[in-house]
Design an enzyme around this catalytic site. Structure first.
Site, PDB file in Angstrom:
ATOM      1  N   LYS A  71       0.805  -1.232   0.000  1.00 32.27           N
ATOM      2  CA  LYS A  71       0.000   0.000   0.000  1.00 32.27           C
ATOM      3  C   LYS A  71       0.836   1.279   0.000  1.00 32.27           C
ATOM      4  O   LYS A  71       0.414   2.291  -0.537  1.00 32.27           O
ATOM      5  CB  LYS A  71      -0.933   0.016   1.219  1.00 32.27           C
ATOM      6  CG  LYS A  71      -2.149  -0.880   1.065  1.00 32.27           C
ATOM      7  CD  LYS A  71      -3.085  -0.701   2.250  1.00 32.27           C
ATOM      8  CE  LYS A  71      -4.415  -1.382   1.994  1.00 32.27           C
ATOM      9  NZ  LYS A  71      -5.382  -1.154   3.063  1.00 32.27           N
ATOM     10  N   ASP A 107     -10.319   3.202   1.330  1.00 27.98           N
ATOM     11  CA  ASP A 107     -10.567   2.779   2.718  1.00 27.98           C
ATOM     12  C   ASP A 107     -11.142   3.948   3.528  1.00 27.98           C
ATOM     13  O   ASP A 107     -11.919   3.728   4.462  1.00 27.98           O
ATOM     14  CB  ASP A 107      -9.266   2.316   3.391  1.00 27.98           C
ATOM     15  CG  ASP A 107      -8.866   0.907   2.955  1.00 27.98           C
ATOM     16  OD1 ASP A 107      -9.757   0.118   2.588  1.00 27.98           O
ATOM     17  OD2 ASP A 107      -7.660   0.600   2.983  1.00 27.98           O
TER      18      ASP A 107
HETATM   19  P1  NAP Z   1      -1.612  -4.184  10.153  1.00 29.66           P
HETATM   20  O1  NAP Z   1      -1.067  -3.057   9.348  1.00 29.66           O
HETATM   21  O2  NAP Z   1      -0.923  -5.488  10.146  1.00 29.66           O
HETATM   22  O3  NAP Z   1      -1.770  -3.619  11.662  1.00 29.66           O
HETATM   23  C1  NAP Z   1      -1.688  -4.392  12.677  1.00 29.66           C
HETATM   24  C2  NAP Z   1      -1.928  -3.548  13.963  1.00 29.66           C
HETATM   25  O4  NAP Z   1      -2.447  -4.439  14.896  1.00 29.66           O
HETATM   26  C3  NAP Z   1      -0.680  -2.941  14.548  1.00 29.66           C
HETATM   27  O5  NAP Z   1      -1.036  -1.752  15.207  1.00 29.66           O
HETATM   28  C4  NAP Z   1      -0.256  -4.015  15.548  1.00 29.66           C
HETATM   29  O6  NAP Z   1       0.463  -3.547  16.679  1.00 29.66           O
HETATM   30  C5  NAP Z   1      -1.589  -4.492  16.040  1.00 29.66           C
HETATM   31  N1  NAP Z   1      -1.500  -5.853  16.574  1.00 29.66           N
HETATM   32  C6  NAP Z   1      -1.130  -6.974  15.910  1.00 29.66           C
HETATM   33  N2  NAP Z   1      -1.170  -8.039  16.742  1.00 29.66           N
HETATM   34  C7  NAP Z   1      -1.566  -7.561  17.946  1.00 29.66           C
HETATM   35  C8  NAP Z   1      -1.791  -8.175  19.224  1.00 29.66           C
HETATM   36  N3  NAP Z   1      -1.617  -9.486  19.420  1.00 29.66           N
HETATM   37  N4  NAP Z   1      -2.205  -7.387  20.247  1.00 29.66           N
HETATM   38  C9  NAP Z   1      -2.383  -6.061  20.076  1.00 29.66           C
HETATM   39  N5  NAP Z   1      -2.179  -5.430  18.889  1.00 29.66           N
HETATM   40  C10 NAP Z   1      -1.772  -6.180  17.846  1.00 29.66           C
HETATM   41  O7  NAP Z   1      -3.085  -4.535   9.697  1.00 29.66           O
HETATM   42  P2  NAP Z   1      -4.190  -3.545   9.149  1.00 29.66           P
HETATM   43  O8  NAP Z   1      -4.223  -3.602   7.672  1.00 29.66           O
HETATM   44  O9  NAP Z   1      -4.013  -2.229   9.818  1.00 29.66           O
HETATM   45  O10 NAP Z   1      -5.542  -4.257   9.606  1.00 29.66           O
HETATM   46  C11 NAP Z   1      -5.962  -4.240  10.940  1.00 29.66           C
HETATM   47  C12 NAP Z   1      -7.378  -4.765  11.050  1.00 29.66           C
HETATM   48  O11 NAP Z   1      -8.295  -3.967  10.308  1.00 29.66           O
HETATM   49  C13 NAP Z   1      -7.586  -6.189  10.544  1.00 29.66           C
HETATM   50  O12 NAP Z   1      -8.443  -6.834  11.430  1.00 29.66           O
HETATM   51  C14 NAP Z   1      -8.272  -6.017   9.208  1.00 29.66           C
HETATM   52  O13 NAP Z   1      -9.107  -7.102   8.888  1.00 29.66           O
HETATM   53  C15 NAP Z   1      -9.101  -4.790   9.477  1.00 29.66           C
HETATM   54  N6  NAP Z   1      -9.414  -4.057   8.248  1.00 29.66           N
HETATM   55  C16 NAP Z   1     -10.709  -3.986   7.881  1.00 29.66           C
HETATM   56  C17 NAP Z   1     -11.047  -3.302   6.735  1.00 29.66           C
HETATM   57  C18 NAP Z   1     -12.488  -3.215   6.340  1.00 29.66           C
HETATM   58  O14 NAP Z   1     -12.784  -2.882   5.199  1.00 29.66           O
HETATM   59  N7  NAP Z   1     -13.416  -3.477   7.238  1.00 29.66           N
HETATM   60  C19 NAP Z   1     -10.068  -2.675   5.951  1.00 29.66           C
HETATM   61  C20 NAP Z   1      -8.733  -2.769   6.372  1.00 29.66           C
HETATM   62  C21 NAP Z   1      -8.415  -3.466   7.521  1.00 29.66           C
HETATM   63  P3  NAP Z   1       2.070  -3.525  16.710  1.00 29.66           P
HETATM   64  O15 NAP Z   1       2.468  -2.220  16.096  1.00 29.66           O
HETATM   65  O16 NAP Z   1       2.401  -3.613  18.143  1.00 29.66           O
HETATM   66  O17 NAP Z   1       2.566  -4.717  15.934  1.00 29.66           O
END
Ligand code: NAP
Length: 272
Positions: A71, A107
């Site tokens: 991205k 998004d």
């Molecule tokens: P990402 O970039 O991988 O972000 C992960 C985030 O989650 C980081 O802040 C990470 O913290 C935290 N995290 C990971 N494991 C954790 C744990 N065990 N305990 C606490 N925090 C933890 O992923 P993303 O793309 O931002 O997506 C995040 C979520 O949003 C996902 O569930 C995804 O399905 C959802 N999402 C939904 C949509 C939609 O259209 N509804 C769109 C995009 C994303 P650290 O910095 O400490 O690693």
């Protein structure tokens, strides 16, 4: 075999590309509106991104959804990037405008769709990954005056908060107190290793407000159940997913996907 013309291609790139609902959504749309097009899943390793862009400029690829880890890396490889995508620092959609290959971030309008017409005094954002960037840009567009951000890794929260004029708070001290909008922008509660977990338990909800989970599989997460038990209103992540996809479809085809039908198709695929 897809009965549609194979010479109008769309697809999603990501690595690792887990199970995505995007092919289902867009192929349903092409069929429904009788449009040429087939949408495929293209797993793509990070170092292959420049090669993919060459392919996109060579083959009849009319649109691309972009997910982790491409991205941010894709920005400098495009002819044009929208102001909104620049603000987020991430592109989730490639589309053509004449001969220009352009980048957009759908998004943000996806995130905002279930919040239209609402105003909030203070938001708490849980997580500081890619989705949180879109959330912070969305909250700025919505004009939420105070935003607090917390993340397991404090340094990431501080960096992101500084970029968007938010306030970083320690993960251990996270609580809804003072906020009337709380957003889960992390993976806790998702089907798989984090199912049944929540970033905020019931006793950390106080007052009244709206709890918004970006997770959509499962639709009813523990985060939303605990918020509801504390008397909060809730929103699941499916509307965001549907709206970001509808905005992509519009950019690619100029046509509208019916929101209700799209939600039904996805609900059926999720088994809810
Ligand atoms: P990402 O970039 O991988 O972000 C992960 C985030 O989650 C980081 O802040 C990470 O913290 C935290 N995290 C990971 N494991 C954790 C744990 N065990 N305990 C606490 N925090 C933890 O992923 P993303 O793309 O931002 O997506 C995040 C979520 O949003 C996902 O569930 C995804 O399905 C959802 N999402 C939904 C949509 C939609 O259209 N509804 C769109 C995009 C994303 P650290 O910095 O400490 O690693």
């Amino acid at each position: 075999m897809n009965p549609r013309s194979p010479d109008t291609l769309y697809g999603i790139i990501g690595h690792p590309l887990g199970h995505s609902l995007s092919p289902l959504l867009h192929n349903w749309g092409f069929e429904l509106l009788n449009l040429d097009g087939v949408y495929l899943a293209w797993p793509l390793e990070p170092e292959k991104l420049p090669d993919f862009l060459t392919a996109a400029r060579t083959l009849p690829i009319r649109g691309v959804s972009v997910t982790i880890p491409h991205k941010q890396a894709v920005l400098p490889l495009l002819d044009r990037v929208s102001g909104r995508a620049r603000k987020v620092g991430a592109v989730n959609t490639l589309y053509w405008d004449g001969k220009d290959l352009c980048g957009e971030n759908t998004d943000v309008p996806g995130f905002l769709a279930p919040l239209r017409g609402r105003t909030f005094a203070e938001a708490l954002v849980l997580g500081a990954g890619g989705a949180a960037r879109a959330v912070l840009a969305g909250l700025a567009e919505l004009g939420v005056p105070r935003v607090r951000l917390t993340n397991r890794t404090a340094a990431r929260a501080r960096e992101l908060a500084a970029e968007f004029g938010a306030e970083a708070i320690p993960w251990e001290e996270r609580a809804a107190e003072g906020a009337d909008l709380v957003i889960n922008a992390g993976p806790l509660g998702m089907r798989g290793e984090h199912e049944g977990e929540t970033p905020l338990t019931r006793e950390r909800f106080s007052g009244r407000g709206l709890a918004y989970d970006l997770v959509y599989n499962p639709l009813r997460t523990r985060f939303l159940a605990e918020a509801e038990a504390a008397g909060w209103e809730t929103r699941d992540g499916l509307s965001m997913f549907v709206e970001q996809g509808r905005a992509q479809f519009r950019l690619w085809t100029g046509r509208e996907l019916p929101a209700d039908g799209a939600r039904e198709v996805l609900r059926a695929a999720l088994g809810v």
